[in-house]
Design a protein around this motif. Structure first.
Motif, PDB file in Angstrom:
ATOM      1  N   THR A   1       1.363  -0.976  -0.496  1.00 31.94           N
ATOM      2  CA  THR A   1      -0.024   0.361  -0.207  1.00 31.94           C
ATOM      3  C   THR A   1       1.117   1.133   0.108  1.00 31.94           C
TER       4      THR A   1
ATOM      5  N   GLU B   1      -4.064   6.372 -10.703  1.00 34.85           N
ATOM      6  CA  GLU B   1      -4.442   5.747  -9.112  1.00 34.85           C
ATOM      7  C   GLU B   1      -4.223   7.190  -8.510  1.00 34.85           C
ATOM      8  N   GLU B   2      -3.373   8.235  -7.899  1.00 38.74           N
ATOM      9  CA  GLU B   2      -3.654   9.159  -7.304  1.00 38.74           C
ATOM     10  C   GLU B   2      -5.143  10.408  -7.312  1.00 38.74           C
TER      11      GLU B   2
ATOM     12  N   LEU C   1      -8.126   7.956  -6.015  1.00 40.05           N
ATOM     13  CA  LEU C   1      -7.950   8.248  -4.833  1.00 40.05           C
ATOM     14  C   LEU C   1      -8.586   9.254  -4.738  1.00 40.05           C
ATOM     15  N   LYS C   2      -7.609  10.107  -4.923  1.00 36.90           N
ATOM     16  CA  LYS C   2      -8.562  11.637  -4.511  1.00 36.90           C
ATOM     17  C   LYS C   2      -9.781  11.345  -4.355  1.00 36.90           C
TER      18      LYS C   2
ATOM     19  N   ASN D   1     -12.279   9.328  -2.505  1.00 36.22           N
ATOM     20  CA  ASN D   1     -12.223  10.025  -0.945  1.00 36.22           C
ATOM     21  C   ASN D   1     -13.296  10.427  -0.855  1.00 36.22           C
TER      22      ASN D   1
ATOM     23  N   ALA E   1     -11.837   5.080   0.488  1.00 38.37           N
ATOM     24  CA  ALA E   1     -10.706   3.853  -0.080  1.00 38.37           C
ATOM     25  C   ALA E   1      -9.160   4.548   1.075  1.00 38.37           C
TER      26      ALA E   1
ATOM     27  N   ALA F   1      -5.564   3.052  -0.816  1.00 39.38           N
ATOM     28  CA  ALA F   1      -5.133   3.165  -1.556  1.00 39.38           C
ATOM     29  C   ALA F   1      -5.714   2.625  -3.353  1.00 39.38           C
ATOM     30  N   VAL F   2      -5.239   2.856  -4.628  1.00 39.46           N
ATOM     31  CA  VAL F   2      -6.020   2.526  -5.894  1.00 39.46           C
ATOM     32  C   VAL F   2      -4.714   2.047  -6.146  1.00 39.46           C
TER      33      VAL F   2
END
Length: 273
Positions: free
Chosen positions: A204, A217-218, A221-222, A225, A240, A242-243
């Protein structure tokens, strides 16, 4: 140089890994949970995360499973091409390890011998085993028991190339948060699903080495959330943890995408023999 490994050693490792993975959260997930608790803005969300952490501590102290659904055993084997196995069939050795782990660890047996007849095998076998040949003379073992609360929410989408990255971003299901999201993009129908499953075993917080994938991915995730779903679905900023996205070359006419998710326990353990 060729190295000989007795399959009994594989059985031993698998047995121990099944027990450990079902009783203790991996260190990367412990850090992810702690970070989520420290950054969660909702008082109720923070309280739920604290309760989840307390559950994990009790499980470790009293040696009870961190989740009552101890999953179907998924095993990834990266086998060095210079390894020679002796003492029997590797697949039998893996299943024997799962059998011993679930019986000696008093873990719930959830596997049925036929998807329609549904008679319990009573030892949680067979496992789902994935093999990969690599360089060297060692064997890397990943054991990832997968519960079906989150597994049942997973999806495969056969998108068209014209759907592009925007189509990929919209190809996600729902599950009980906080969760880890594994995504596979490319390959074929079965390849993207396998990549999504293995993405859950990545440490993770470690991102893809491909720049645009890391950014995706970043970004995802943002966005997840910011939905406000929060821990337990009761509101908050930690939906979440992590992605993780894995990619693979694909056909000019396709854009396969798979999403495989897991709740906060996200059981996985890695050893090398």
């Amino acid at each position: 140089m060729v190295r000989t490994i007795d399959v009994n050693e594989i059985t031993k490792q698998i047995k121990e890994m099944c027990i450990e993975a079902n009783h203790f959260l991996s260190s990367d997930m412990v850090c992810a949970m702690e970070n989520a608790k420290n950054t969660e803005r909702s008082p109720l969300g923070k309280q739920i995360l604290e309760q989840l952490q307390e559950n994990l501590e009790i499980a470790g102290e009293e040696m009870i499973p961190i989740c009552q659904d101890t999953g179907m055993a998924v095993v990834f084997l990266e086998i060095g091409q210079d390894v020679h196995f002796k003492g029997g069939l590797l697949e039998d050795a893996v299943n024997e390890g799962v059998r011993q782990g679930y019986q000696e660890g008093f873990l719930r047996k959830s596997v049925v011998n036929d998807p329609i007849i549904r008679e319990n095998t009573k030892d949680n076998t067979p496992a789902v085993i994935h093999y990969k040949m690599v360089e060297g003379n060692k064997v890397k073992i990943k054991v990832a028991p997968k519960g079906f609360g989150s597994e049942n929410m997973s999806r495969v989408f056969m998108l068209k190339p014209a759907d592009s990255l925007e189509g990929v971003k919209n190809a996600g299901p729902n599950a009980c948060p906080p969760m880890v999201v594994g995504v596979g993009i490319g390959g074929t129908f079965e390849k993207c699903a396998l990549m999504a499953k293995e993405a859950l075993t990545r440490e993770t917080g470690v991102h893809s080495e491909i720049p645009y994938v890391k950014e995706l991915e970043e970004e995802m995730l943002k966005k997840i959330n910011r939905l406000g779903i929060g821990p337990g679905g009761l509101g908050g900023t930690s939906t979440a943890l992590a992605v993780h996205i894995n990619t693979y070359p694909t056909h000019i006419a396709g854009l396969p995408v798979a999403v495989n998710i897991c709740c906060h326990v996200n059981r996985h353990i890695i050893r090398e023999v």
